[in-house]
Design a protein around this motif. Structure first.
Motif, PDB file in Angstrom:
ATOM      1  N   ARG A   1      10.238  15.585  -1.267  1.00  0.00           N
ATOM      2  CA  ARG A   1       9.982  16.630  -2.251  1.00  0.00           C
ATOM      3  C   ARG A   1       8.494  16.960  -2.254  1.00  0.00           C
ATOM      4  NH1 ARG A   1      13.138  14.057  -7.362  1.00  0.00           N
ATOM      5  NH2 ARG A   1      12.266  12.185  -6.432  1.00  0.00           N
ATOM      6  N   ASP A   2       8.141  18.137  -1.749  1.00  0.00           N
ATOM      7  CA  ASP A   2       6.728  18.473  -1.647  1.00  0.00           C
ATOM      8  C   ASP A   2       6.302  19.394  -2.790  1.00  0.00           C
ATOM      9  OD1 ASP A   2       7.710  20.976  -1.014  1.00  0.00           O
ATOM     10  OD2 ASP A   2       6.936  21.003   1.040  1.00  0.00           O
ATOM     11  N   PHE A   3       5.093  19.884  -2.706  1.00  0.00           N
ATOM     12  CA  PHE A   3       4.510  20.709  -3.759  1.00  0.00           C
ATOM     13  C   PHE A   3       5.367  21.927  -4.077  1.00  0.00           C
ATOM     14  CE2 PHE A   3       1.882  24.308  -5.037  1.00  0.00           C
ATOM     15  CZ  PHE A   3       1.179  23.788  -6.114  1.00  0.00           C
ATOM     16  N   ASP A   4       5.867  22.592  -3.052  1.00  0.00           N
ATOM     17  CA  ASP A   4       6.628  23.825  -3.276  1.00  0.00           C
ATOM     18  C   ASP A   4       7.915  23.563  -4.060  1.00  0.00           C
ATOM     19  OD1 ASP A   4       4.829  25.550  -1.987  1.00  0.00           O
ATOM     20  OD2 ASP A   4       5.619  24.994  -0.030  1.00  0.00           O
ATOM     21  N   HIS A   5       8.500  22.394  -3.870  1.00  0.00           N
ATOM     22  CA  HIS A   5       9.690  22.020  -4.641  1.00  0.00           C
ATOM     23  C   HIS A   5       9.367  21.988  -6.135  1.00  0.00           C
ATOM     24  CE1 HIS A   5      13.240  19.674  -5.885  1.00  0.00           C
ATOM     25  NE2 HIS A   5      12.394  18.917  -6.560  1.00  0.00           N
ATOM     26  N   PHE A   6       8.262  21.337  -6.482  1.00  0.00           N
ATOM     27  CA  PHE A   6       7.906  21.223  -7.897  1.00  0.00           C
ATOM     28  C   PHE A   6       7.343  22.534  -8.446  1.00  0.00           C
ATOM     29  CE2 PHE A   6       7.837  16.772  -6.524  1.00  0.00           C
ATOM     30  CZ  PHE A   6       8.689  16.235  -7.468  1.00  0.00           C
ATOM     31  N   LEU A   7       6.722  23.327  -7.595  1.00  0.00           N
ATOM     32  CA  LEU A   7       6.256  24.650  -8.022  1.00  0.00           C
ATOM     33  C   LEU A   7       7.445  25.497  -8.474  1.00  0.00           C
ATOM     34  CD1 LEU A   7       3.968  26.746  -8.299  1.00  0.00           C
ATOM     35  CD2 LEU A   7       4.376  27.362  -5.899  1.00  0.00           C
ATOM     36  N   MET A   8       8.537  25.438  -7.738  1.00  0.00           N
ATOM     37  CA  MET A   8       9.741  26.172  -8.105  1.00  0.00           C
ATOM     38  C   MET A   8      10.304  25.646  -9.438  1.00  0.00           C
ATOM     39  SD  MET A   8      13.317  26.550  -5.969  1.00  0.00           S
ATOM     40  CE  MET A   8      13.658  24.795  -6.128  1.00  0.00           C
ATOM     41  N   LEU A   9      10.321  24.319  -9.603  1.00  0.00           N
ATOM     42  CA  LEU A   9      10.836  23.725 -10.834  1.00  0.00           C
ATOM     43  C   LEU A   9      10.007  24.137 -12.052  1.00  0.00           C
ATOM     44  CD1 LEU A   9      11.828  20.053  -9.871  1.00  0.00           C
ATOM     45  CD2 LEU A   9      13.301  22.057 -10.095  1.00  0.00           C
ATOM     46  N   HIS A  10       8.725  24.416 -11.828  1.00  0.00           N
ATOM     47  CA  HIS A  10       7.833  24.826 -12.911  1.00  0.00           C
ATOM     48  C   HIS A  10       7.716  26.346 -13.002  1.00  0.00           C
ATOM     49  CE1 HIS A  10       6.176  20.948 -14.396  1.00  0.00           C
ATOM     50  NE2 HIS A  10       6.645  20.524 -13.232  1.00  0.00           N
ATOM     51  N   GLY A  11       8.737  27.022 -12.521  1.00  0.00           N
ATOM     52  CA  GLY A  11       8.814  28.467 -12.676  1.00  0.00           C
ATOM     53  C   GLY A  11       7.771  29.244 -11.921  1.00  0.00           C
ATOM     54  N   GLY A  12       7.240  28.644 -10.861  1.00  0.00           N
ATOM     55  CA  GLY A  12       6.233  29.329 -10.063  1.00  0.00           C
ATOM     56  C   GLY A  12       4.835  29.281 -10.649  1.00  0.00           C
ATOM     57  N   HIS A  13       4.664  28.562 -11.757  1.00  0.00           N
ATOM     58  CA  HIS A  13       3.339  28.460 -12.376  1.00  0.00           C
ATOM     59  C   HIS A  13       2.517  27.388 -11.658  1.00  0.00           C
ATOM     60  CE1 HIS A  13       3.937  31.161 -15.770  1.00  0.00           C
ATOM     61  NE2 HIS A  13       5.150  30.657 -15.900  1.00  0.00           N
ATOM     62  N   LEU A  14       1.387  27.788 -11.096  1.00  0.00           N
ATOM     63  CA  LEU A  14       0.516  26.855 -10.392  1.00  0.00           C
ATOM     64  C   LEU A  14      -0.143  25.893 -11.375  1.00  0.00           C
ATOM     65  CD1 LEU A  14      -1.113  29.407  -7.923  1.00  0.00           C
ATOM     66  CD2 LEU A  14       0.425  27.534  -7.288  1.00  0.00           C
ATOM     67  N   PRO A  15      -0.466  24.671 -10.917  1.00  0.00           N
ATOM     68  CA  PRO A  15      -1.157  23.731 -11.799  1.00  0.00           C
ATOM     69  C   PRO A  15      -2.607  24.162 -12.021  1.00  0.00           C
ATOM     70  CG  PRO A  15      -1.019  22.843  -9.575  1.00  0.00           C
ATOM     71  CD  PRO A  15      -0.208  24.112  -9.581  1.00  0.00           C
ATOM     72  N   SER A  16      -3.204  23.634 -13.048  1.00  0.00           N
ATOM     73  CA  SER A  16      -4.582  23.972 -13.401  1.00  0.00           C
ATOM     74  C   SER A  16      -5.208  22.776 -14.099  1.00  0.00           C
ATOM     75  CB  SER A  16      -4.601  25.187 -14.328  1.00  0.00           C
ATOM     76  OG  SER A  16      -4.054  24.846 -15.588  1.00  0.00           O
ATOM     77  N   PRO A  17      -6.522  22.810 -14.355  1.00  0.00           N
ATOM     78  CA  PRO A  17      -7.141  21.685 -15.069  1.00  0.00           C
ATOM     79  C   PRO A  17      -6.503  21.408 -16.421  1.00  0.00           C
ATOM     80  CG  PRO A  17      -8.830  23.040 -14.054  1.00  0.00           C
ATOM     81  CD  PRO A  17      -7.531  23.781 -13.875  1.00  0.00           C
ATOM     82  N   LYS A  18      -5.951  22.434 -17.074  1.00  0.00           N
ATOM     83  CA  LYS A  18      -5.329  22.244 -18.384  1.00  0.00           C
ATOM     84  C   LYS A  18      -3.869  21.818 -18.290  1.00  0.00           C
ATOM     85  CE  LYS A  18      -8.341  25.424 -20.934  1.00  0.00           C
ATOM     86  NZ  LYS A  18      -8.390  26.638 -21.783  1.00  0.00           N
ATOM     87  N   ILE A  19      -3.209  22.220 -17.199  1.00  0.00           N
ATOM     88  CA  ILE A  19      -1.793  21.870 -17.009  1.00  0.00           C
ATOM     89  C   ILE A  19      -1.661  21.233 -15.628  1.00  0.00           C
ATOM     90  CG2 ILE A  19       0.583  22.702 -17.025  1.00  0.00           C
ATOM     91  CD1 ILE A  19      -0.370  25.112 -18.619  1.00  0.00           C
TER      92      ILE A  19
ATOM     93  N   TYR B   1       0.851  -1.193   0.000  1.00  0.00           N
ATOM     94  CA  TYR B   1       0.000   0.000   0.000  1.00  0.00           C
ATOM     95  C   TYR B   1       0.886   1.242   0.000  1.00  0.00           C
ATOM     96  CZ  TYR B   1      -3.376  -3.506   1.493  1.00  0.00           C
ATOM     97  OH  TYR B   1      -4.171  -4.632   1.557  1.00  0.00           O
ATOM     98  N   PHE B   2       0.481   2.246  -0.764  1.00  0.00           N
ATOM     99  CA  PHE B   2       1.277   3.468  -0.816  1.00  0.00           C
ATOM    100  C   PHE B   2       0.364   4.691  -0.862  1.00  0.00           C
ATOM    101  CE2 PHE B   2       0.452   2.451  -5.240  1.00  0.00           C
ATOM    102  CZ  PHE B   2       0.236   3.679  -5.848  1.00  0.00           C
ATOM    103  N   PHE B   3       0.924   5.798  -0.467  1.00  0.00           N
ATOM    104  CA  PHE B   3       0.223   7.086  -0.482  1.00  0.00           C
ATOM    105  C   PHE B   3       1.182   8.129  -1.029  1.00  0.00           C
ATOM    106  CE2 PHE B   3      -0.588  11.144   1.864  1.00  0.00           C
ATOM    107  CZ  PHE B   3      -1.783  11.479   1.255  1.00  0.00           C
ATOM    108  N   CYS B   4       0.791   8.807  -2.100  1.00  0.00           N
ATOM    109  CA  CYS B   4       1.624   9.865  -2.678  1.00  0.00           C
ATOM    110  C   CYS B   4       1.369  11.165  -1.918  1.00  0.00           C
ATOM    111  CB  CYS B   4       1.311  10.033  -4.167  1.00  0.00           C
ATOM    112  SG  CYS B   4       1.800   8.625  -5.174  1.00  0.00           S
ATOM    113  N   ASP B   5       2.307  11.528  -1.090  1.00  0.00           N
ATOM    114  CA  ASP B   5       2.145  12.663  -0.173  1.00  0.00           C
ATOM    115  C   ASP B   5       2.648  13.946  -0.824  1.00  0.00           C
ATOM    116  OD1 ASP B   5       1.886  14.328   1.968  1.00  0.00           O
ATOM    117  OD2 ASP B   5       3.138  13.161   3.333  1.00  0.00           O
ATOM    118  N   THR B   6       1.751  14.878  -1.064  1.00  0.00           N
ATOM    119  CA  THR B   6       2.126  16.147  -1.685  1.00  0.00           C
ATOM    120  C   THR B   6       2.673  17.152  -0.676  1.00  0.00           C
ATOM    121  OG1 THR B   6      -0.060  17.143  -1.368  1.00  0.00           O
ATOM    122  CG2 THR B   6       0.283  15.842  -3.380  1.00  0.00           C
ATOM    123  N   GLY B   7       2.487  16.872   0.606  1.00  0.00           N
ATOM    124  CA  GLY B   7       2.858  17.841   1.627  1.00  0.00           C
ATOM    125  C   GLY B   7       1.824  18.932   1.805  1.00  0.00           C
TER     126      GLY B   7
END
Length: 264
Positions: free
Chosen positions: A64-82, A30-36
């Motif tokens: 590696r939490d959400f803020d880590h990947f937010l930085m990698l994506h240039g600060g662009h927040l995710p959306s239904p399209k991306i 069993y696993f859980f993908c933790d976004t932080g």
């Protein structure tokens, strides 16, 4: 040797699937993908599952939490399209967890649902759908949860899906209730939204066409409309549980399908 895995989201369907399968497949991982960025109620619910079923849950993404990947994506927040959050924080961690091992992935799509079963396209990960195979529908899932003693997660009082506290698939009532239940988390969501709009000049909003502060400015009307809809649904479908009534009303507001990996 073939591995057997089951991803828990903190939602009702994956939990019911774990209850159904844990004795049938004792080697299940069993696993859980933790976004932080989960609700406290989600972690509490996972602890309840572990205690009741006597299982271990592997938490992925802990470093590696959400803020880590937010930085990698240039600060662009995710959306239904991306939806980079699903790709980076759900699918890729799953694929790293599995590696190249032949794996059967148990997925909690019900027989009364019509949606894509995509989790990973790696050829060594083979999805199976026990609920569909056994013709189990929403009422069966709720029965399984009740009979196990695990029940529903506490956030189902006001929210019908698991996932990050700022998930862009939330409906307006759920945003209002986030501000009531977790004002600190709501404030963080506002900060993310304002930072995106200010630094990128995109006019980004978590919910289409309206900022979170605009939603809160009319929260009394949103709550009143929601309560009227709840009353109508109770009258129309008196046999539904409170969680089912809430889900039905929120789906009427916005039935856009969320990411499978996040909300089962």
């Amino acid at each position: 040797m073939t591995r057997h895995i089951l991803g828990l989201s903190g939602g009702k369907d994956s939990t019911a699937l774990a209850i159904l399968m844990h004795k049938e497949v004792p080697q299940m991982e069993y696993f859980f993908c933790d976004t932080g960025k989960e609700l406290a109620e989600t972690y509490e619910y996972l602890e309840r599952i572990k205690a009741r079923l006597g299982i271990k849950i592997k938490y992925l993404n802990s470093e590696r939490d959400f803020d880590h990947f937010l930085m990698l994506h240039g600060g662009h927040l995710p959306s239904p399209k991306i939806r980079w959050c699903t790709e980076e924080m759900k699918i890729k961690p799953l694929e790293r967890f599995v590696g190249n091992d032949e794996t059967i992935s148990y997925i909690g799509i019900r027989a009364d649902e019509i949606r894509d079963g995509y989790i990973s396209r790696k050829p060594n990960i083979h999805p199976v759908y026990p609920f569909k195979e056994r013709n189990l529908v929403k009422a069966d899932i709720i029965r399984i949860l009740d009979e196990s003693g695990i029940g529903m997660p506490d956030y189902y009082r006001w929210r019908s899906r698991s996932g990050c506290f700022f998930c862009f698939f939330q409906r307006k009532y759920e945003w209002v209730m986030l501000s009531e239940e977790h004002p600190d988390l709501f404030a963080q969501a506002v900060e993310y939204e304002m930072s995106e709009a200010k630094s990128k000049g995109t006019g980004y909003t978590w919910t289409q066409g309206e900022t979170l502060l605009e939603i809160i400015a009319r929260k009394d009307q949103i709550i009143a409309d929601h309560e009227k809809a709840i009353a109508r649904e109770k009258k129309t479908s008196p046999k539904l549980s409170l969680a089912e009534v809430l889900e039905s009303v929120l789906d009427d507001e916005d039935d856009e399908m969320p990411c499978l990996a996040c909300h089962l």
